[in-house]
Design an enzyme around this catalytic site. Structure first.
Site, PDB file in Angstrom:
ATOM      1  N   CYS A  72      17.099  58.129 150.257  1.00 40.11           N
ATOM      2  CA  CYS A  72      16.730  58.767 148.991  1.00 40.11           C
ATOM      3  C   CYS A  72      16.916  57.851 147.787  1.00 40.11           C
ATOM      4  CB  CYS A  72      17.460  60.087 148.791  1.00 40.11           C
ATOM      5  SG  CYS A  72      19.256  59.937 148.602  1.00 40.11           S
ATOM      6  N   HIS A 125      22.282  63.035 146.981  1.00 36.26           N
ATOM      7  CA  HIS A 125      20.819  63.005 147.112  1.00 36.26           C
ATOM      8  C   HIS A 125      20.189  62.896 145.729  1.00 36.26           C
ATOM      9  CE1 HIS A 125      17.096  63.440 149.265  1.00 36.26           C
ATOM     10  NE2 HIS A 125      16.719  64.416 148.472  1.00 36.26           N
ATOM     11  N   HIS A 141      10.785  62.702 147.074  1.00 35.96           N
ATOM     12  CA  HIS A 141      12.048  62.099 147.533  1.00 35.96           C
ATOM     13  C   HIS A 141      11.930  61.687 148.987  1.00 35.96           C
ATOM     14  CE1 HIS A 141      13.604  65.932 149.579  1.00 35.96           C
ATOM     15  NE2 HIS A 141      12.428  66.246 149.080  1.00 35.96           N
TER      16      HIS A 141
END
Length: 173
Positions: A72, A125, A141
């Site tokens: 990510c 994340h 993402h």
């Protein structure tokens, strides 16, 4: 009646010129000189267009290479690096970065920061807003979930809403 006709013609002309400008600007954005001087909205549009070119590239932990895969933060770092914007390489580096935006302030190109999936106390994340709509925004993402690839998800889905930490504007850093 003539005023309405003239108004309509004017709107069509303005729309055409806007479109022509956008196409020209998009073509110019491929040069690094222009990347740093584009207006904010054009730069944001170009960031998302570039990010979307990487849809489907597999999720691979600790990678930031479109030929191999992305995690990510590797994906976010790679996208912004293309536009000469420095952001952390690690998702945890986003924890104390920038001013947290209110949902009404979210814009395309902002970075969404999330707590970890298993660890609710640390950042784990990140993704890039590609459709700004407050807490219903969509973001692109590198997902380690069932997609295991660069994909678009909705912030409003329960798995992301409950992990949401903040949104920042990397163009203002």
């Amino acid at each position: 009646m003539k005023i309405l006709q003239y108004t309509l013609l004017l709107l069509i002309a303005v729309g055409f010129l806007s479109y022509k400008h956008e196409v020209k600007t998009k073509a110019l954005a491929e040069t690094s000189i222009v990347k740093t001087t584009l207006p904010d909205t054009t730069k944001r549009f170009n960031i998302i267009q570039f990010a979307k070119q990487h849809m489907g590239i597999p999720y691979i932990y600790a990678q930031a290479n479109p030929k191999k895969g992305f995690d990510c933060s590797g994906f976010v770092n790679y996208v912004y690096k293309h536009f000469n914007i420095n952001v952390p390489r690690s998702s945890s580096g986003f924890k104390n970065l920038g001013r947290a935006l209110k949902p009404s302030e979210f814009k395309v190109g902002d970075v969404l920061v999330f707590y970890g999936y298993r660890d609710k106390n640390s950042v784990g994340h990140v993704g890039i807003v590609c459709e700004a709509n407050g807490m219903k925004s969509k973001f692109i993402h590198a997902s380690s979930g069932k997609e295991m690839a660069v994909t678009v998800s909705e912030l409003g889905s329960s798995q992301y809403t409950k992990r949401f930490y903040k949104c920042i504007d990397p163009l203002s850093l």
